[in-house]
Design a protein around this motif. Sequence first.
Motif, mmCIF file in Angstrom:
data_model
loop_
_atom_site.group_PDB
_atom_site.id
_atom_site.type_symbol
_atom_site.label_atom_id
_atom_site.label_comp_id
_atom_site.label_asym_id
_atom_site.label_seq_id
_atom_site.Cartn_x
_atom_site.Cartn_y
_atom_site.Cartn_z
ATOM 1 N N SER A 74 0.785 -0.904 0.338
ATOM 2 C CA SER A 74 -0.171 0.380 0.101
ATOM 3 C C SER A 74 1.467 1.022 0.201
ATOM 4 C CB SER A 74 -0.642 0.135 1.245
ATOM 5 O OG SER A 74 -1.922 0.985 1.000
ATOM 6 N N TYR A 75 0.303 2.093 -0.762
ATOM 7 C CA TYR A 75 1.308 3.854 -1.150
ATOM 8 C C TYR A 75 0.983 4.465 -1.142
ATOM 9 C CZ TYR A 75 3.800 -0.346 -3.636
ATOM 10 O OH TYR A 75 4.760 -1.902 -3.420
ATOM 11 N N VAL A 76 1.490 5.584 -0.784
ATOM 12 C CA VAL A 76 0.505 7.212 -0.777
ATOM 13 C C VAL A 76 0.225 7.604 -2.302
ATOM 14 C CG1 VAL A 76 2.508 8.629 0.268
ATOM 15 C CG2 VAL A 76 -0.041 9.534 0.510
ATOM 16 N N LEU A 77 -0.547 8.185 -2.377
ATOM 17 C CA LEU A 77 -0.342 8.943 -3.434
ATOM 18 C C LEU A 77 0.323 9.942 -3.665
ATOM 19 C CD1 LEU A 77 -1.853 8.997 -6.453
ATOM 20 C CD2 LEU A 77 -3.640 10.254 -5.876
ATOM 21 N N THR A 78 0.618 9.754 -4.709
ATOM 22 C CA THR A 78 2.033 11.138 -4.281
ATOM 23 C C THR A 78 2.212 11.911 -5.932
ATOM 24 O OG1 THR A 78 3.719 9.757 -5.578
ATOM 25 C CG2 THR A 78 4.209 9.954 -3.217
ATOM 26 N N VAL A 79 2.451 13.041 -6.238
ATOM 27 C CA VAL A 79 2.813 13.955 -7.271
ATOM 28 C C VAL A 79 3.160 13.344 -7.843
ATOM 29 C CG1 VAL A 79 1.110 15.808 -8.605
ATOM 30 C CG2 VAL A 79 0.183 15.372 -6.224
ATOM 31 N N GLU A 80 4.134 13.210 -9.065
ATOM 32 C CA GLU A 80 5.617 13.227 -9.292
ATOM 33 C C GLU A 80 5.433 14.632 -10.745
ATOM 34 O OE1 GLU A 80 7.479 11.678 -8.215
ATOM 35 O OE2 GLU A 80 7.079 10.240 -6.932
ATOM 36 N N PRO A 81 6.371 14.951 -10.422
ATOM 37 C CA PRO A 81 6.858 15.323 -11.735
ATOM 38 C C PRO A 81 6.272 15.226 -13.224
ATOM 39 C CG PRO A 81 8.277 15.704 -10.005
ATOM 40 C CD PRO A 81 7.196 15.103 -10.074
ATOM 41 N N LYS A 82 5.911 15.225 -14.443
ATOM 42 C CA LYS A 82 5.493 15.243 -16.005
ATOM 43 C C LYS A 82 4.943 13.453 -15.551
ATOM 44 C CE LYS A 82 10.423 15.825 -17.169
ATOM 45 N NZ LYS A 82 11.653 15.429 -17.959
ATOM 46 N N THR A 83 3.620 13.751 -14.958
ATOM 47 C CA THR A 83 2.583 13.094 -15.450
ATOM 48 C C THR A 83 1.370 13.882 -15.097
ATOM 49 O OG1 THR A 83 2.269 13.083 -12.713
ATOM 50 C CG2 THR A 83 3.185 11.702 -13.137
ATOM 51 N N ALA A 84 0.456 13.714 -15.540
ATOM 52 C CA ALA A 84 -1.484 14.057 -15.815
ATOM 53 C C ALA A 84 -1.601 14.572 -14.542
ATOM 54 C CB ALA A 84 -1.915 13.058 -16.307
ATOM 55 N N LEU A 85 -1.183 13.476 -13.670
ATOM 56 C CA LEU A 85 -1.727 14.266 -11.882
ATOM 57 C C LEU A 85 -1.200 15.244 -12.163
ATOM 58 C CD1 LEU A 85 -3.472 14.039 -9.568
ATOM 59 C CD2 LEU A 85 -1.633 13.023 -8.430
ATOM 60 N N TYR A 86 -0.221 15.817 -12.153
ATOM 61 C CA TYR A 86 1.159 16.624 -11.711
ATOM 62 C C TYR A 86 0.084 18.414 -12.586
ATOM 63 C CZ TYR A 86 4.965 19.981 -11.265
ATOM 64 O OH TYR A 86 5.615 21.125 -10.969
ATOM 65 N N ASP A 87 -0.198 17.654 -13.912
ATOM 66 C CA ASP A 87 -0.793 19.057 -14.465
ATOM 67 C C ASP A 87 -1.938 19.661 -13.974
ATOM 68 O OD1 ASP A 87 1.278 18.659 -15.970
ATOM 69 O OD2 ASP A 87 0.500 17.648 -17.215
ATOM 70 N N PHE A 88 -2.746 18.112 -13.588
ATOM 71 C CA PHE A 88 -4.531 19.089 -12.394
ATOM 72 C C PHE A 88 -4.024 19.258 -11.681
ATOM 73 C CE2 PHE A 88 -6.199 14.616 -15.008
ATOM 74 C CZ PHE A 88 -6.012 14.408 -15.762
ATOM 75 N N VAL A 89 -2.793 18.764 -10.981
ATOM 76 C CA VAL A 89 -2.771 20.087 -9.851
ATOM 77 C C VAL A 89 -2.706 21.381 -10.135
ATOM 78 C CG1 VAL A 89 -1.381 19.904 -7.918
ATOM 79 C CG2 VAL A 89 -2.277 17.595 -8.121
ATOM 80 N N LYS A 90 -1.606 21.279 -10.810
ATOM 81 C CA LYS A 90 -1.243 22.663 -10.891
ATOM 82 C C LYS A 90 -2.381 23.435 -11.505
ATOM 83 C CE LYS A 90 2.818 24.710 -13.505
ATOM 84 N NZ LYS A 90 4.530 24.605 -14.566
ATOM 85 N N LYS A 91 -2.696 23.150 -12.047
ATOM 86 C CA LYS A 91 -3.974 23.852 -12.815
ATOM 87 C C LYS A 91 -5.453 23.967 -12.192
ATOM 88 C CE LYS A 91 -3.601 22.353 -17.638
ATOM 89 N NZ LYS A 91 -3.334 21.612 -18.367
#
Length: 396
Positions: free
Chosen positions: A204-221
Amino acid sequence: MTELKGLNTAVKVPPLGAEGAGIYIHIPFCKQACHYCDFHFSTTMGKKEAMVLALCKELELRKDEFAGIMVETIYFGGGTPSVLDTEEIAQLIATVYTNYYIAEHPEITLEANPDDLTPKKILELAKSPVNRLSIGIQSFFDEDLKLMNRAHSANEAIASLSLATRHFDNISIDLIYGMPNMSAERWKANIEKALSFNIPHISSYVLTVEPKTALYDFVKKGLVKPAPDEVAQAHFDILNETLTRAGYACYEISSFGKPGYFSKNNSAYWQQKKYIGIGPSAHSFDGQRRGWNINNNPKYIRALNNGELPMEVEVLSTTDKYNEYVMTGLRTVWGVSLDRVAREFGIKYKEYLILQADKYINEHLLFTDGDLLLATNKGKFLADGIAADLFIVKMK
């Protein structure tokens, strides 16, 4: 010599007292890109056959690295290894058996996505040398799976486990916590659903926001708001407490296993045993050096076709090895041995470690048990950050 289930290849018997090690095989293909993933993969399957041949070639070219060493684990990671046909998986395992000494009962793990685990595929895998499945469930809720852009649904996750548990005893599943808008109740429901299948191992892992991922862009926007650190911490505490009560041991921060079901592959990594990483972007470690392959599929295939290894190698300094030992040891139940630090790296390293660790001991985040330095339950979630503060940039 004996023969392995599903293979015609005879097993090479390892020398008596041979050192144990592992082989990791990276399968760089996925049906679609998960929004949080920063691993190397391609969603184009056109080069799959050529990639398998290149992986076999790299296995052959690197066999001398494990001369006199016994392979205890073979791990198919990715990417999504379950996109391979069972014949391709068998081809890769047969290549390992042809070129390496193998333990009598090796752990052979295949990472799989629920949508790939059709009844036909599971039956084929059950007849193959694969004896452990690691299934990427991530969540039993469609809301979470859609946010992650997973290829499967909650119903497919449940169906895959219902079928897999009939044919495999040794199964691990992945679950992700710290999801945006994930309540404590929904996280508890995820864990309880996993426990209902009597799965012997949970990663089990914590969700991390990694650079150059779609999630990173969603968070940034501003389209997605990450869960606060205190929520992720609370989720980890729920996980640790619930699984401990259910008979699992947290032998590494993200790894929970019932007795006899600790991942041999994971344990070897955290205990710093040798391993060879096969495939694009795969890493290798022999105790003295760390290597990594090029993370480009066409260039990787082209290099192996020319009989070349597309790999860079770094010789680790004493300080590098100390830092890696602290990072890996502090995450586990085996902890960091102060005597080993003094013996392998020098007394100055031990003195520095004790000095730096003191404040975390006072804050009840670390504790000592005889020779060992370990993380408390409160400190486990923060272990990586604590370890970084115990690192040495340059020993004076």
